[in-house]
Structure formats: C-alpha cells, structure tokens
Design a protein around this motif. Sequence first.
Motif, PDB file in Angstrom:
ATOM      1  N   LYS A 199      35.812  -3.214  25.126  1.00 25.12           N
ATOM      2  CA  LYS A 199      35.228  -2.061  25.810  1.00 25.12           C
ATOM      3  C   LYS A 199      36.306  -1.211  26.472  1.00 25.12           C
ATOM      4  O   LYS A 199      36.242   0.015  26.434  1.00 25.12           O
ATOM      5  CB  LYS A 199      34.206  -2.512  26.859  1.00 25.12           C
ATOM      6  CG  LYS A 199      33.509  -1.332  27.527  1.00 25.12           C
ATOM      7  CD  LYS A 199      32.376  -1.789  28.398  1.00 25.12           C
ATOM      8  CE  LYS A 199      31.702  -0.631  29.070  1.00 25.12           C
ATOM      9  NZ  LYS A 199      32.455  -0.109  30.205  1.00 25.12           N
ATOM     10  N   ILE A 227      29.482   0.424  33.421  1.00 29.60           N
ATOM     11  CA  ILE A 227      29.110   0.849  32.076  1.00 29.60           C
ATOM     12  C   ILE A 227      29.799   2.178  31.760  1.00 29.60           C
ATOM     13  O   ILE A 227      30.420   2.336  30.721  1.00 29.60           O
ATOM     14  CB  ILE A 227      27.574   0.956  31.937  1.00 29.60           C
ATOM     15  CG1 ILE A 227      26.949  -0.434  32.154  1.00 29.60           C
ATOM     16  CG2 ILE A 227      27.187   1.516  30.580  1.00 29.60           C
ATOM     17  CD1 ILE A 227      25.441  -0.428  32.300  1.00 29.60           C
ATOM     18  N   VAL A 228      29.685   3.134  32.662  1.00 25.89           N
ATOM     19  CA  VAL A 228      30.450   4.382  32.581  1.00 25.89           C
ATOM     20  C   VAL A 228      31.584   4.234  33.595  1.00 25.89           C
ATOM     21  O   VAL A 228      31.329   3.997  34.778  1.00 25.89           O
ATOM     22  CB  VAL A 228      29.570   5.609  32.919  1.00 25.89           C
ATOM     23  CG1 VAL A 228      30.391   6.880  32.882  1.00 25.89           C
ATOM     24  CG2 VAL A 228      28.387   5.688  31.978  1.00 25.89           C
ATOM     25  N   VAL A 247      23.947   0.143  26.962  1.00 26.65           N
ATOM     26  CA  VAL A 247      24.830  -0.959  26.579  1.00 26.65           C
ATOM     27  C   VAL A 247      24.783  -1.201  25.073  1.00 26.65           C
ATOM     28  O   VAL A 247      25.806  -1.438  24.440  1.00 26.65           O
ATOM     29  CB  VAL A 247      24.473  -2.250  27.363  1.00 26.65           C
ATOM     30  CG1 VAL A 247      25.264  -3.437  26.860  1.00 26.65           C
ATOM     31  CG2 VAL A 247      24.706  -2.052  28.847  1.00 26.65           C
ATOM     32  N   TYR A 297      37.555   6.926  23.972  1.00 22.67           N
ATOM     33  CA  TYR A 297      36.406   7.828  24.082  1.00 22.67           C
ATOM     34  C   TYR A 297      36.472   8.692  25.341  1.00 22.67           C
ATOM     35  O   TYR A 297      36.382   9.920  25.268  1.00 22.67           O
ATOM     36  CB  TYR A 297      35.096   7.024  24.068  1.00 22.67           C
ATOM     37  CG  TYR A 297      33.853   7.880  24.113  1.00 22.67           C
ATOM     38  CD1 TYR A 297      33.414   8.551  22.975  1.00 22.67           C
ATOM     39  CD2 TYR A 297      33.120   8.024  25.284  1.00 22.67           C
ATOM     40  CE1 TYR A 297      32.273   9.356  23.015  1.00 22.67           C
ATOM     41  CE2 TYR A 297      31.985   8.816  25.327  1.00 22.67           C
ATOM     42  CZ  TYR A 297      31.565   9.477  24.191  1.00 22.67           C
ATOM     43  OH  TYR A 297      30.446  10.269  24.229  1.00 22.67           O
ATOM     44  N   TYR A 298      36.613   8.065  26.504  1.00 23.18           N
ATOM     45  CA  TYR A 298      36.607   8.798  27.772  1.00 23.18           C
ATOM     46  C   TYR A 298      37.995   9.317  28.164  1.00 23.18           C
ATOM     47  O   TYR A 298      38.113  10.208  28.983  1.00 23.18           O
ATOM     48  CB  TYR A 298      36.092   7.918  28.912  1.00 23.18           C
ATOM     49  CG  TYR A 298      34.633   7.571  28.828  1.00 23.18           C
ATOM     50  CD1 TYR A 298      33.651   8.539  28.990  1.00 23.18           C
ATOM     51  CD2 TYR A 298      34.221   6.264  28.613  1.00 23.18           C
ATOM     52  CE1 TYR A 298      32.303   8.215  28.929  1.00 23.18           C
ATOM     53  CE2 TYR A 298      32.882   5.928  28.550  1.00 23.18           C
ATOM     54  CZ  TYR A 298      31.931   6.909  28.701  1.00 23.18           C
ATOM     55  OH  TYR A 298      30.601   6.590  28.646  1.00 23.18           O
ATOM     56  N   TYR A 317      26.805  -7.469  27.009  1.00 27.32           N
ATOM     57  CA  TYR A 317      27.255  -6.957  25.716  1.00 27.32           C
ATOM     58  C   TYR A 317      27.069  -8.015  24.620  1.00 27.32           C
ATOM     59  O   TYR A 317      26.758  -7.678  23.479  1.00 27.32           O
ATOM     60  CB  TYR A 317      28.706  -6.492  25.813  1.00 27.32           C
ATOM     61  CG  TYR A 317      28.862  -5.375  26.821  1.00 27.32           C
ATOM     62  CD1 TYR A 317      28.754  -4.057  26.436  1.00 27.32           C
ATOM     63  CD2 TYR A 317      29.079  -5.647  28.176  1.00 27.32           C
ATOM     64  CE1 TYR A 317      28.868  -3.026  27.355  1.00 27.32           C
ATOM     65  CE2 TYR A 317      29.198  -4.623  29.100  1.00 27.32           C
ATOM     66  CZ  TYR A 317      29.094  -3.312  28.681  1.00 27.32           C
ATOM     67  OH  TYR A 317      29.189  -2.299  29.588  1.00 27.32           O
ATOM     68  N   ILE A 340      27.810   7.644  28.132  1.00 28.27           N
ATOM     69  CA  ILE A 340      26.890   6.769  27.423  1.00 28.27           C
ATOM     70  C   ILE A 340      26.496   5.649  28.377  1.00 28.27           C
ATOM     71  O   ILE A 340      27.338   4.851  28.792  1.00 28.27           O
ATOM     72  CB  ILE A 340      27.536   6.203  26.143  1.00 28.27           C
ATOM     73  CG1 ILE A 340      27.927   7.353  25.214  1.00 28.27           C
ATOM     74  CG2 ILE A 340      26.582   5.252  25.449  1.00 28.27           C
ATOM     75  CD1 ILE A 340      28.691   6.925  23.995  1.00 28.27           C
ATOM     76  N   ILE A 391      26.900   1.317  23.299  1.00 29.52           N
ATOM     77  CA  ILE A 391      28.319   1.042  23.544  1.00 29.52           C
ATOM     78  C   ILE A 391      28.799  -0.095  22.668  1.00 29.52           C
ATOM     79  O   ILE A 391      29.893  -0.058  22.112  1.00 29.52           O
ATOM     80  CB  ILE A 391      28.567   0.755  25.049  1.00 29.52           C
ATOM     81  CG1 ILE A 391      28.331   2.025  25.867  1.00 29.52           C
ATOM     82  CG2 ILE A 391      29.974   0.235  25.266  1.00 29.52           C
ATOM     83  CD1 ILE A 391      28.359   1.817  27.355  1.00 29.52           C
ATOM     84  N   TRP A 395      37.890   0.854  23.822  1.00 30.25           N
ATOM     85  CA  TRP A 395      36.970   1.918  23.426  1.00 30.25           C
ATOM     86  C   TRP A 395      36.905   3.003  24.499  1.00 30.25           C
ATOM     87  O   TRP A 395      36.936   4.201  24.177  1.00 30.25           O
ATOM     88  CB  TRP A 395      35.574   1.339  23.168  1.00 30.25           C
ATOM     89  CG  TRP A 395      34.576   2.419  22.916  1.00 30.25           C
ATOM     90  CD1 TRP A 395      34.401   3.137  21.765  1.00 30.25           C
ATOM     91  CD2 TRP A 395      33.644   2.944  23.862  1.00 30.25           C
ATOM     92  NE1 TRP A 395      33.401   4.064  21.940  1.00 30.25           N
ATOM     93  CE2 TRP A 395      32.920   3.964  23.211  1.00 30.25           C
ATOM     94  CE3 TRP A 395      33.347   2.639  25.186  1.00 30.25           C
ATOM     95  CZ2 TRP A 395      31.929   4.682  23.850  1.00 30.25           C
ATOM     96  CZ3 TRP A 395      32.356   3.356  25.818  1.00 30.25           C
ATOM     97  CH2 TRP A 395      31.656   4.365  25.151  1.00 30.25           C
ATOM     98  N   GLU A 396      36.826   2.617  25.779  1.00 35.70           N
ATOM     99  CA  GLU A 396      36.766   3.592  26.873  1.00 35.70           C
ATOM    100  C   GLU A 396      38.002   4.480  26.885  1.00 35.70           C
ATOM    101  O   GLU A 396      37.917   5.681  27.117  1.00 35.70           O
ATOM    102  CB  GLU A 396      36.672   2.878  28.233  1.00 35.70           C
ATOM    103  CG  GLU A 396      35.319   2.350  28.571  1.00 35.70           C
ATOM    104  CD  GLU A 396      35.322   1.579  29.880  1.00 35.70           C
ATOM    105  OE1 GLU A 396      36.411   1.307  30.436  1.00 35.70           O
ATOM    106  OE2 GLU A 396      34.229   1.250  30.358  1.00 35.70           O
ATOM    107  N   MET A 428      31.921   0.253  20.305  1.00 38.12           N
ATOM    108  CA  MET A 428      33.151  -0.501  20.564  1.00 38.12           C
ATOM    109  C   MET A 428      33.467  -1.490  19.444  1.00 38.12           C
ATOM    110  O   MET A 428      34.623  -1.871  19.265  1.00 38.12           O
ATOM    111  CB  MET A 428      33.117  -1.194  21.929  1.00 38.12           C
ATOM    112  CG  MET A 428      32.268  -2.395  22.046  1.00 38.12           C
ATOM    113  SD  MET A 428      32.289  -2.985  23.739  1.00 38.12           S
ATOM    114  CE  MET A 428      31.646  -4.618  23.512  1.00 38.12           C
TER     115      MET A 428
END
Length: 171
Positions: free
Chosen positions: A135, A108-109, A160, A142-143, A92, A157, A163, A138-139, A167
Amino acid sequence: MPKTRRCHYPNCHKIVKQPDHYCQLHYEHEAEYLAKRQRWARSHDKQYVHHYNTVTRNRTNDKRMQYNFYRTKQWSRLRRIVLERDHYLCAYCQVQGKLTPARTVDHIVPIEFSPNDKANVSNLAIICGSCHRLKTDWEQSYYGTGQGKRVQHVHAIHDVQAIVVLMNGEN
C-alpha cells in the motif's frame, strides 16, 4: 560471586566469567569479536540515530507535524478504538479472503493527501506488514506521498476493496 555467561563459540557451552566472551579453548576469537562489536557501535551511535530522527526523517515541518501526531493521546485512543473495532485483523487481507492478525493502524487516505481526515475513525484500518509495504508503494505512485515527493491532485479513494485491487495491480 562473579557474573558468568556461556562461551559465544557455536555449540560450546562452557561457562566464562564476564567480561570475557569466550572460554580458554576459544579465546583466540575474543579480539575479533570485540573489534566487530566496536565497528557496529560506531555505525549505530547516538549521533547517527539522532541525526536520522531529527534531520533525515523530518526534513520539512509538514513531516515533523505528521510524525508528532502519532505521539499524541488522541492517536493512542483512535488506534485502540480501531484495533478493537476490527478485532486485530488486517482489513486488506480480509478483502482478499484471508484472515491475518495485525497491530498496525493505517490511514486509508494518507495524512499528506488529506490532513483533515487524520483523526477520522472511518479513514483508519488495520493493516499487516506485507499489505502495508504494497500500500505504501501504491500510495507513493498514486498520491505522490513520501520524502521529497509532490502530492498529486487526484481523487481520494476511501474504499479498501478498490485500494486492494489497485495496489495488487489487478484490472
């Protein structure tokens, strides 16, 4: 010969015999020090740690299985492969033009969103501590990952670079 140590008082280098922690000149601090150690020990006892690791951290069977994956030989092998592949550098940070050494291998996911990709080497990247915090935040938004949250139905996504943009809140 009895075991010895240095006096715990700042800048005092006199030698004291164990189990004492302070020399004769600073002995009045001994009781306070022992009380402080007992308070710390009570708050960090094995029952507390056991409760956190077995109940608080692993509230659901999904979480328990997710954490158990990180204790397998398969994960150790995958981690070593990724560390050697990426030369121990944060993927990153590299996207941002920085070279940061790191030892954490990250999905990553996230596993919670895509359990089938947990052992996929192309879904793994090295990440430093500061990027990992960004991250993870952000995860979670988002997720929908994390303790007590519902996984949302969004597109995964895998890039990288994308992302990093998301992020860091860049447009």
